[in-house]
Every structure is written in C-alpha cells, then in structure tokens.
Design a protein around this motif. Structure first.
Motif, PDB file in Angstrom:
ATOM      1  N   MET A   1      -9.051 -35.492   0.647  1.00  0.00           N
ATOM      2  CA  MET A   1      -8.190 -35.257  -0.504  1.00  0.00           C
ATOM      3  C   MET A   1      -7.604 -36.581  -0.957  1.00  0.00           C
ATOM      4  O   MET A   1      -7.198 -37.400  -0.138  1.00  0.00           O
ATOM      5  N   LEU A   2      -7.557 -36.783  -2.273  1.00  0.00           N
ATOM      6  CA  LEU A   2      -7.063 -38.033  -2.835  1.00  0.00           C
ATOM      7  C   LEU A   2      -5.957 -37.768  -3.840  1.00  0.00           C
ATOM      8  O   LEU A   2      -6.001 -36.796  -4.581  1.00  0.00           O
ATOM      9  N   GLN A   3      -4.994 -38.659  -3.861  1.00  0.00           N
ATOM     10  CA  GLN A   3      -3.981 -38.636  -4.897  1.00  0.00           C
ATOM     11  C   GLN A   3      -3.785 -40.056  -5.383  1.00  0.00           C
ATOM     12  O   GLN A   3      -3.930 -41.002  -4.612  1.00  0.00           O
ATOM     13  N   PHE A   4      -3.471 -40.223  -6.677  1.00  0.00           N
ATOM     14  CA  PHE A   4      -3.126 -41.563  -7.115  1.00  0.00           C
ATOM     15  C   PHE A   4      -1.659 -41.599  -7.497  1.00  0.00           C
ATOM     16  O   PHE A   4      -1.070 -40.597  -7.902  1.00  0.00           O
ATOM     17  N   PHE A   5      -1.052 -42.757  -7.338  1.00  0.00           N
ATOM     18  CA  PHE A   5       0.369 -42.939  -7.614  1.00  0.00           C
ATOM     19  C   PHE A   5       0.534 -44.001  -8.693  1.00  0.00           C
ATOM     20  O   PHE A   5       0.036 -45.113  -8.556  1.00  0.00           O
ATOM     21  N   GLU A   6       1.213 -43.639  -9.773  1.00  0.00           N
ATOM     22  CA  GLU A   6       1.491 -44.565 -10.850  1.00  0.00           C
ATOM     23  C   GLU A   6       2.922 -44.297 -11.303  1.00  0.00           C
ATOM     24  O   GLU A   6       3.228 -43.248 -11.868  1.00  0.00           O
ATOM     25  N   ASN A   7       3.824 -45.222 -10.993  1.00  0.00           N
ATOM     26  CA  ASN A   7       5.248 -45.009 -11.199  1.00  0.00           C
ATOM     27  C   ASN A   7       5.680 -43.771 -10.407  1.00  0.00           C
ATOM     28  O   ASN A   7       5.497 -43.724  -9.201  1.00  0.00           O
ATOM     29  N   THR A   8       6.192 -42.749 -11.082  1.00  0.00           N
ATOM     30  CA  THR A   8       6.601 -41.554 -10.350  1.00  0.00           C
ATOM     31  C   THR A   8       5.624 -40.399 -10.526  1.00  0.00           C
ATOM     32  O   THR A   8       5.871 -39.302 -10.069  1.00  0.00           O
ATOM     33  N   SER A   9       4.515 -40.675 -11.227  1.00  0.00           N
ATOM     34  CA  SER A   9       3.541 -39.599 -11.459  1.00  0.00           C
ATOM     35  C   SER A   9       2.712 -39.366 -10.205  1.00  0.00           C
ATOM     36  O   SER A   9       2.473 -40.261  -9.410  1.00  0.00           O
ATOM     37  N   ARG A  10       2.244 -38.147 -10.038  1.00  0.00           N
ATOM     38  CA  ARG A  10       1.435 -37.812  -8.878  1.00  0.00           C
ATOM     39  C   ARG A  10       0.331 -36.861  -9.325  1.00  0.00           C
ATOM     40  O   ARG A  10       0.606 -35.832  -9.939  1.00  0.00           O
ATOM     41  N   HIS A  11      -0.899 -37.227  -9.029  1.00  0.00           N
ATOM     42  CA  HIS A  11      -2.041 -36.422  -9.473  1.00  0.00           C
ATOM     43  C   HIS A  11      -2.995 -36.201  -8.302  1.00  0.00           C
ATOM     44  O   HIS A  11      -3.002 -36.958  -7.348  1.00  0.00           O
ATOM     45  N   LEU A  12      -3.811 -35.170  -8.419  1.00  0.00           N
ATOM     46  CA  LEU A  12      -4.710 -34.780  -7.336  1.00  0.00           C
ATOM     47  C   LEU A  12      -6.151 -34.876  -7.796  1.00  0.00           C
ATOM     48  O   LEU A  12      -6.486 -34.450  -8.894  1.00  0.00           O
ATOM     49  N   ASP A  45      -2.515 -47.186  -6.861  1.00  0.00           N
ATOM     50  CA  ASP A  45      -2.912 -46.942  -5.484  1.00  0.00           C
ATOM     51  C   ASP A  45      -3.398 -45.507  -5.327  1.00  0.00           C
ATOM     52  O   ASP A  45      -2.928 -44.584  -6.004  1.00  0.00           O
ATOM     53  N   LEU A  46      -4.345 -45.349  -4.428  1.00  0.00           N
ATOM     54  CA  LEU A  46      -4.892 -44.034  -4.103  1.00  0.00           C
ATOM     55  C   LEU A  46      -4.480 -43.669  -2.690  1.00  0.00           C
ATOM     56  O   LEU A  46      -4.723 -44.427  -1.750  1.00  0.00           O
ATOM     57  N   GLN A  47      -3.841 -42.535  -2.552  1.00  0.00           N
ATOM     58  CA  GLN A  47      -3.541 -42.032  -1.219  1.00  0.00           C
ATOM     59  C   GLN A  47      -4.624 -41.030  -0.839  1.00  0.00           C
ATOM     60  O   GLN A  47      -4.958 -40.133  -1.616  1.00  0.00           O
ATOM     61  N   TYR A  48      -5.200 -41.201   0.334  1.00  0.00           N
ATOM     62  CA  TYR A  48      -6.261 -40.294   0.744  1.00  0.00           C
ATOM     63  C   TYR A  48      -5.951 -39.688   2.099  1.00  0.00           C
ATOM     64  O   TYR A  48      -5.163 -40.212   2.882  1.00  0.00           O
ATOM     65  N   GLU A  49      -6.613 -38.567   2.331  1.00  0.00           N
ATOM     66  CA  GLU A  49      -6.490 -37.880   3.619  1.00  0.00           C
ATOM     67  C   GLU A  49      -7.859 -37.378   4.026  1.00  0.00           C
ATOM     68  O   GLU A  49      -8.562 -36.747   3.233  1.00  0.00           O
ATOM     69  N   LYS A  50      -8.269 -37.693   5.219  1.00  0.00           N
ATOM     70  CA  LYS A  50      -9.547 -37.210   5.735  1.00  0.00           C
ATOM     71  C   LYS A  50      -9.376 -35.753   6.164  1.00  0.00           C
ATOM     72  O   LYS A  50      -8.583 -35.441   7.039  1.00  0.00           O
ATOM     73  N   ILE A  51     -10.129 -34.881   5.524  1.00  0.00           N
ATOM     74  CA  ILE A  51      -9.913 -33.451   5.739  1.00  0.00           C
ATOM     75  C   ILE A  51     -11.064 -32.780   6.477  1.00  0.00           C
ATOM     76  O   ILE A  51     -11.026 -31.590   6.722  1.00  0.00           O
ATOM     77  N   LEU A  52     -12.094 -33.539   6.837  1.00  0.00           N
ATOM     78  CA  LEU A  52     -13.255 -32.908   7.455  1.00  0.00           C
ATOM     79  C   LEU A  52     -13.915 -33.878   8.419  1.00  0.00           C
ATOM     80  O   LEU A  52     -14.001 -35.068   8.135  1.00  0.00           O
TER      81      LEU A  52
END
Length: 381
Positions: A1-12, A45-52
């Motif tokens: 799963m990935l999310q990107f962070f730009e200022n205070t926005s958060r997207h999936l 920046d991209l926040q990621y999580e290994k889910i599998l």
C-alpha cells in the motif's frame, strides 16, 4: 500500500500495477509483519507498506488487476489473489497450465553429462518461468491471460506461450475454479528450439514476456517477447529475422488467435505498457549498458543485435556493432541508460497525483527504484 504526502494532503494508491509489484518483489524474502517506509521523490514523498509476502523458487511473475482484486503470479507458478480493500489474501481454486519443467529436466539428462548437465538443469530450474498475467474484462465473459516459457514434450523443444481461461464477467477471481486443463492456448512462438550446446543451454531469463491490453473492444493484447539469447553470436540472429517471433513486440488477438509483428530488433523487454493515447511503450535490457525505452510503431526496427549503445559483458566491444557506442542505421530508442539500470516493468501514471499525471514510470531491478519520464508531445519519435 502506498500513500503520498504533499503538505497536509494525504492520498492512497491502489492501482499502479508495477509500483505494487516493485514493493511485492522487494518483500519476497522478508519476514512477516508490516514494514512501513518512505520513498523520496523530487516532488513529494511516498509512504509505503509491504502487505504481502511470497517466497517463489525462481524470479519472474507479474500482476493483474480488477477494481477489487490483485492477481499475483510468481515465476514458479504460484497463484494468489489479494483483496484490495483489506490487503488480505483470499482463498481460490485456480491452477496454472503446466510449463512441463519436469520434461525439460529429463531431456537435459539425455543431452548433457557432468558439469554441462548441472548447468543445463540449473538454467531450466531458474529460467523456465511464468512471466506475466492480466485480467481481460469483457461485457459477457472475462479472461485471465498468462504469458510463460513452455517446454513441448512432443517436439522436445522450448517455446513461449500465451494462454487464457474464460469466466463470467463480473465474477470475482477468488470464486473461480480453473484446472490446469482449463486454459486455452491462444499463441505459441515459433520456432520451437532445443537445448544449445554452445553458450547458455537455455536462456529463459531473456524471455521478456510482458503483456498488456491494446484494444479491449477488439480483443487485442501486446506481447514483448525477448530473444532467448539468440543474438547472432554462434547462434541464429532471431531479432532481425521476420520469419521468427523472438526479439519482437507483437499484437495478438485473443479471439481470432492471429498475431502480427509490430516492431523488431528487441533483446530482453522486461516491461510493456499501452498509454492513454494507445501508444505502445517498452523497456528492455541492453547487455552491459544500453537499456532502452522504445516506442513500438508498426515497421520499426530497433537494431538489436546489430547495434546497441552498450557493450559486451566483460568490458568488451559488442562484436556485431560496426560503430561502438553508436546506434546507426536503425530506429533509435526514445531514451537509453548507460550504464544500465536493469529495467523492470513500465506503466503510465493515471489519476495518482497531478504532478505525475501522464508520466511514464520505469522500475528497476538493480536499485529497486522508480524513474519518472515525462514525454514532450512535440517530440518527433
């Protein structure tokens, strides 16, 4: 799963196929448990999580996707279904068609002995692999489509196949029941070739084998097929021979079973994608240097193995290139990497972030990184 962070926005992000595959590949041998991390780009920046976690016995494989499920095929033929809303594996009853690896190992025992036998067995065990999978969704029927190296026990030789299995449109993948015999062959590369007694006995690591949907209404897909190391050095030159399929980008119709060559002169295309304008992009490995991004248009010839921007392994000139470091008399790649980055898959960013919209994302094996390429529309390809 990935999310990107730009200022205070958060997207999936849940729908960029190669990006998920990159994270999956990097987690193949990891221990269980979530491991969030940060990927840094020059815009956000991209926040990621290994889910599998999957532990295949050989490299290769690919991902397919519906709006709710991720379909995973590993190089050794493991099949898994991931629910995108939960990130959990779901039960399924899908078996893949056999690639007949056991028969290939038996043939190796008949043709080789000693150290040569050990080498042939190792190459078959690691290189006879499943390459890619996609979900072709239709109005009445949908299909799982699989690309893989195949050993033909009747002809005692190797080829590359694309097979598909039909199921009712709208049915979830985890509810399917498909046996080994439930797959139908729709394409088989020619010629079928045997073990080689010069150089590598079997070079399935240069099979390419990526597939993507070209025209959903017409039933067309594209296949980026590697040269299986038939590169003109003590072996035939397949990429420049229009009578054979290897070293080509091909158009295949799932329903008529007809195929046609789009472009030739390819070495080992590890990624292919069709962008929003219907253009076919591929990325491929050069030998030592000269990885390429190519735009496949009917009639194009990218020159391999007669020209390459890289060199032969061991810092030697590529013997078939008359002008080292040049790409003369053939169609030039849109972009090339010298030294190599070991390209993996490629995709176009769609609906993920406005800063990346329409850009090509190229993924690498060497550094497990993402290269973002912006195509200027005024460019003349």
């Amino acid at each position: 799963m990935l999310q990107f962070f730009e200022n205070t926005s958060r997207h999936l992000l849940i729908s960029v196929r190669p990006l998920l595959w990159l994270l999956l590949s990097s987690a193949l041998q990891a221990k269980a448990g979530p491991e969030p991390g940060i990927m840094t780009s020059n815009m956000f920046d991209l926040q990621y999580e290994k889910i599998l976690r999957v532990k295949p016995e050989r490299l290769g494989g690919g991902l397919g996707q519906t709006k709710d499920e991720l379909v995973i095929v590993t190089g050794d033929g493991q099949f898994a279904v991931l629910a995108l809303n939960s990130g959990e594996l779901t039960d399924h009853n899908v078996a893949l068609p056999r690639n007949n690896i056991e028969g290939a190992l038996t043939l190796a025992e008949q043709e080789f002995s000693g150290a040569q036998l050990e080498r042939a067995q190792k190459k078959v065990s690691t290189h006879l692999r499943y390459n890619d999978v996609l979900v072709f969704e239709g109005k009445e029927k949908s299909h799982l489509v699989l690309s893989y190296s195949h050993y033909d026990p009747d002809r005692l030789c190797f080829t590359h196949r694309v097979s598909m299995a039909a199921f009712p449109a709208g049915q979830s993948i985890d509810s399917l029941s498909i046996a080994e015999e439930g797959w139908e062959k729709i394409y088989e590369a020619e010629p079928c070739f045997g073990f080689r007694h010069k150089r590598m006995p079997f070079a399935g690591h240069q099979s390419g084998g990526r597939i993507d949907i070209l025209d959903a209404e017409n039933g067309d897909i594209v296949l980026a097929l590697g040269d299986y190391e038939f590169d003109g050095l003590h072996v035939p030159d397949y990429p420049q021979d229009r009578s054979v399929d290897y070293g080509k980008v091909l158009r295949i119709n799932l329903f008529s079973r007809e195929s046609q060559i789009i472009s030739i002169g390819h070495r080992n295309p590890q990624g292919i994608t069709v962008d929003g304008d219907g253009r076919v992009w591929s990325v491929e490995h050069g030998p030592q240097g000269g990885d390429e991004l190519n735009l496949s248009i009917a009639g194009k010839n990218f020159g391999w193995p007669r020209v390459i921007l890289g060199i032969q392994y061991g810092n030697k000139p590529w013997p078939l290139n008359r002008s080292q470091g040049r790409h003369e008399n053939y169609d030039y790649p849109v972009y090339a990497w010298v030294p190599s980055i070991a390209t993996s898959n490629i995709d176009q960013s769609k609906g993920f972030h406005p800063f990346w919209e329409g850009d090509l994302l190229v993924f690498t094996l060497q550094t497990k990184s993402i290269h973002r390429l912006r195509i200027h529309e005024e460019s003349d390809f």
